[in-house]
Design a protein around this motif. Structure first.
Motif, PDB file in Angstrom:
ATOM      1  N   PHE A 272      35.359  22.138  48.839  1.00  0.00           N
ATOM      2  CA  PHE A 272      36.022  21.892  47.559  1.00  0.00           C
ATOM      3  C   PHE A 272      36.960  23.046  47.206  1.00  0.00           C
ATOM      4  CE2 PHE A 272      32.001  19.773  47.759  1.00  0.00           C
ATOM      5  CZ  PHE A 272      32.238  18.513  47.226  1.00  0.00           C
ATOM      6  N   ILE A 273      38.034  22.718  46.495  1.00  0.00           N
ATOM      7  CA  ILE A 273      38.982  23.719  46.010  1.00  0.00           C
ATOM      8  C   ILE A 273      38.939  23.705  44.488  1.00  0.00           C
ATOM      9  CG2 ILE A 273      41.376  24.497  45.970  1.00  0.00           C
ATOM     10  CD1 ILE A 273      41.800  22.993  48.591  1.00  0.00           C
ATOM     11  N   CYS A 274      38.779  24.874  43.924  1.00  0.00           N
ATOM     12  CA  CYS A 274      38.714  25.028  42.465  1.00  0.00           C
ATOM     13  C   CYS A 274      39.928  25.818  42.001  1.00  0.00           C
ATOM     14  CB  CYS A 274      37.410  25.740  42.096  1.00  0.00           C
ATOM     15  SG  CYS A 274      37.391  26.464  40.437  1.00  0.00           S
ATOM     16  N   GLY A 280      44.875  31.123  36.578  1.00  0.00           N
ATOM     17  CA  GLY A 280      45.739  30.755  37.692  1.00  0.00           C
ATOM     18  C   GLY A 280      45.152  30.995  39.070  1.00  0.00           C
ATOM     19  N   GLN A 281      43.891  31.431  39.147  1.00  0.00           N
ATOM     20  CA  GLN A 281      43.271  31.745  40.437  1.00  0.00           C
ATOM     21  C   GLN A 281      42.655  30.490  41.060  1.00  0.00           C
ATOM     22  OE1 GLN A 281      43.351  34.835  41.974  1.00  0.00           O
ATOM     23  NE2 GLN A 281      42.573  33.663  43.715  1.00  0.00           N
ATOM     24  N   SER A 282      42.740  30.392  42.391  1.00  0.00           N
ATOM     25  CA  SER A 282      42.107  29.295  43.132  1.00  0.00           C
ATOM     26  C   SER A 282      41.044  29.861  44.065  1.00  0.00           C
ATOM     27  CB  SER A 282      43.143  28.522  43.945  1.00  0.00           C
ATOM     28  OG  SER A 282      44.031  27.803  43.112  1.00  0.00           O
ATOM     29  N   CYS A 409      46.090  37.418  48.239  1.00  0.00           N
ATOM     30  CA  CYS A 409      46.074  38.367  47.127  1.00  0.00           C
ATOM     31  C   CYS A 409      45.701  37.649  45.833  1.00  0.00           C
ATOM     32  CB  CYS A 409      47.458  39.005  46.980  1.00  0.00           C
ATOM     33  SG  CYS A 409      47.620  40.126  45.575  1.00  0.00           S
ATOM     34  N   PRO A 410      44.751  38.161  45.053  1.00  0.00           N
ATOM     35  CA  PRO A 410      44.430  37.548  43.758  1.00  0.00           C
ATOM     36  C   PRO A 410      45.671  37.489  42.882  1.00  0.00           C
ATOM     37  CG  PRO A 410      42.778  39.191  44.356  1.00  0.00           C
ATOM     38  CD  PRO A 410      43.899  39.341  45.333  1.00  0.00           C
ATOM     39  N   ILE A 411      45.762  36.459  42.070  1.00  0.00           N
ATOM     40  CA  ILE A 411      46.968  36.291  41.266  1.00  0.00           C
ATOM     41  C   ILE A 411      47.168  37.455  40.295  1.00  0.00           C
ATOM     42  CG2 ILE A 411      45.834  34.894  39.488  1.00  0.00           C
ATOM     43  CD1 ILE A 411      48.509  33.262  39.386  1.00  0.00           C
TER      44      ILE A 411
END
Length: 425
Positions: A272-274, A280-282, A409-411
């Protein structure tokens, strides 16, 4: 099931000796050409914009014929389940070196067009090949045709299913008719499901719930791969993506997958993608983490800001080594730097190679999203990528979007780097 799908040659009954007593009329004058192969689309639906997708298929099929098969001495067999005017089948014969191609289209009205186009190859064959049949044309429902091939133990090295819409009922039958190690080229034009406007359709066709996400076109590719992975697992196999290609005209989602014998763990690249609308982070989550789906900023945001899609493919979209070989072959053939309908294979394949970095998570970030959150003008895409790489992150462009970046890279860090570029930090 694995034993039943062992690779065997196509029965001799499908490659009979041609009778010299009757000759087909000469094909009509050509109206189109792709990479030197001439054909006439006639009344069939044909898109010149899709030539790049056919280029990729021919490159992959050629490499598979040369050194990708378990039995290199066996005839190289291709099946085009929804062939339209027959241009893909013709290119598999003329360019990929197929020993035999089965061209099928449900519309019998297209038979004269398909036969005339494939006859062009027959007329150009070597005299020694003239006594054996190199292709056959049929007009059946694709799922029925594929199921019949499986029941008759007639397996193919490459199966191409250029479908319209999102009906994936043929995927299981296609996997059954494919040789172990063979390539399956799947197509979907179901943009509504990919963008979260048809969750019922995505559930019925691909077994995935899809809601609107910031990177819908990548979700569409992962939805198609995930559906194929699920079907393969049910049959006791697993799949590996060779490449995944999104084209804006249509839009069209194309994936080339390889069928591998035996099951893998089944969940490492399927989950799953959250996406958190607040920060704004996935992130990706596995089945064993279903009760833990959250974002680090949820203590200050509403739970409704969390969007979840899946289950779908969460692993790499491409095979790096295979793409490098495709680019090398494109250079060898003189295809790499020539533009076909605005697409340059060197640029496309080079971008895909960068996208195949296993460190990159699913999704991408739009430049305007970064600039909006950083409250600065959008930094140049190349400058941002280089800056992130200097910080030790993986970052690249995406062939799926123009002003987007793929990165691990984290947003929040992307925002800081964008501010540094604009000297506002």
């Amino acid at each position: 099931m694995a034993a039943a799908a062992a690779a065997i040659s196509l029965p001799h009954s499908l490659t009979p000796t041609l009778h010299a007593t009757r000759r087909r009329p000469a094909p009509p004058a050509c109206a189109h050409s792709e990479r030197g192969v001439s054909f006439d689309p006639g009344s069939a639906f044909y898109r010149s914009d899709s030539a790049a997708g056919r280029d990729l298929a021919v490159l992959a099929a050629t490499l598979h014929r040369r050194h990708g098969r378990l039995d290199p001495s066996a005839p190289f067999l291709c099946l085009d389940a929804m062939c339209g005017c027959g241009v893909r089948a013709l290119r598999y014969l003329a360019q990929a070196g197929a020993d035999f191609v089965w061209a099928n289209d449900a519309s019998e009205a297209l038979r004269p067009v398909i036969v005339a186009n494939l006859s062009r190859f027959e007329r150009g064959s070597l005299p020694a090949e003239a006594g054996r049949r190199r292709w056959v044309v049929s007009h059946n429902d694709a799922t029925r045709l594929l199921a019949e091939r499986y029941l008759r133990r007639e397996y193919f090295d490459v199966i191409d299913v250029d479908s319209f819409g999102g009906d994936a009922a043929y995927v299981r039958a296609a996997l059954l008719a494919l040789r172990i190690g063979g390539l399956l080229y799947l197509t979907s034009t179901d943009w509504r499901s990919a963008r979260g406007y048809g969750s019922r359709s995505s559930l019925s066709s691909y077994g995935a719930y899809i809601c609107p996400m910031p990177y819908p076109n990548e979700v569409g590719l992962r939805m198609v791969i995930g559906g194929a992975a699920r079907e393969a697992a049910l049959l006791g196999f697993h799949i590996t993506p060779v490449f995944s290609y999104f084209a804006y005209h249509g839009p069209i989602y194309r994936v080339m997958i390889q069928l591998c014998n035996g099951k893998d763990d089944g969940i490492s690249n399927y989950g799953f993608i959250c996406h958190c609308k607040s920060c704004g982070q996935s992130r990706t989550f596995g089945f064993d983490e279903l009760g833990q789906i959250s974002c680090g900023c949820t203590d200050r945001t509403d739970v409704d800001s969390i969007a979840v899609v899946g289950p779908l493919w969460t692993g790499p979209l491409h095979d790096t080594s295979f793409l490098n070989e495709m680019l090398s072959l494109a250079n060898e053939w003189g295809w790499a730097y020539t533009s076909e309908n605005g697409v340059t294979l060197e640029k496309l394949l080079s971008t895909m190679i960068e996208e195949s970095d296993p460190r990159l998570p699913p999704g991408y970030i739009r430049l305007d999203e970064i600039s909006r959150r950083a409250k600065v003008n959008s930094p140049p895409l190349g400058t941002l990528i280089n800056s992130l790489r200097k910080e030790g992150f993986s970052a690249c462009r995406s062939h799926i979007g123009t002003d987007v970046i793929k990165t691990n890279c984290p947003i929040a860090s992307c925002i800081n780097v964008a501010r540094e570029i604009r000297n506002l930090r």
